[in-house]
Design a protein around this motif. Structure first.
Motif, PDB file in Angstrom:
ATOM      1  N   ARG A  94       0.804  -1.274   0.169  1.00 44.73           N
ATOM      2  CA  ARG A  94      -0.027  -0.060  -0.064  1.00 44.73           C
ATOM      3  C   ARG A  94       0.976   1.094   0.037  1.00 44.73           C
ATOM      4  NH1 ARG A  94      -4.066  -2.049  -2.344  1.00 44.73           N
ATOM      5  NH2 ARG A  94      -5.295  -3.284  -1.080  1.00 44.73           N
ATOM      6  N   MET A  95       1.849   1.310   0.681  1.00 44.89           N
ATOM      7  CA  MET A  95       2.692   2.430   0.444  1.00 44.89           C
ATOM      8  C   MET A  95       4.265   2.064   1.376  1.00 44.89           C
ATOM      9  SD  MET A  95       1.769   4.879   3.965  1.00 44.89           S
ATOM     10  CE  MET A  95       1.841   4.069   5.559  1.00 44.89           C
ATOM     11  N   GLU A 109       7.370   4.215   3.242  1.00 42.66           N
ATOM     12  CA  GLU A 109       8.059   5.438   3.551  1.00 42.66           C
ATOM     13  C   GLU A 109       9.221   5.129   4.310  1.00 42.66           C
ATOM     14  OE1 GLU A 109       5.262   6.845   6.701  1.00 42.66           O
ATOM     15  OE2 GLU A 109       4.896   4.694   7.359  1.00 42.66           O
TER      16      GLU A 109
END
Length: 70
Positions: free
Chosen positions: A47-48, A50
């Motif tokens: 999803r992501m 970082e």
């Protein structure tokens, strides 16, 4: 950061049977099919990703959720 995990991506699973599980992986795929029980695999999708600062070092953290879950 622990030297054993240097250069690895911290993978965090949200939702599904692996919710709350964390693992360190060298190059996690965008989609991963994970067999939880024999004959029953769940597809997780990234999803992501970082970059976070932890103890004066940077670490990449990738969040995965079951495919189809928003």
């Amino acid at each position: 950061m622990d030297e054993l995990n240097a250069g690895l991506v911290e993978v965090v699973f949200v939702g599904g049977p692996l919710h709350g599980t964390r693992a360190f992986m060298a190059n996690p795929e965008f989609r991963m099919e994970i067999g939880i029980e024999p004959g029953a695999a769940i597809e997780y999708c990234r999803r992501m990703v970082e970059t976070v600062d932890i103890a004066d070092a940077q670490r990449q953290v990738a969040t995965y959720a079951p495919y189809g879950m928003s």
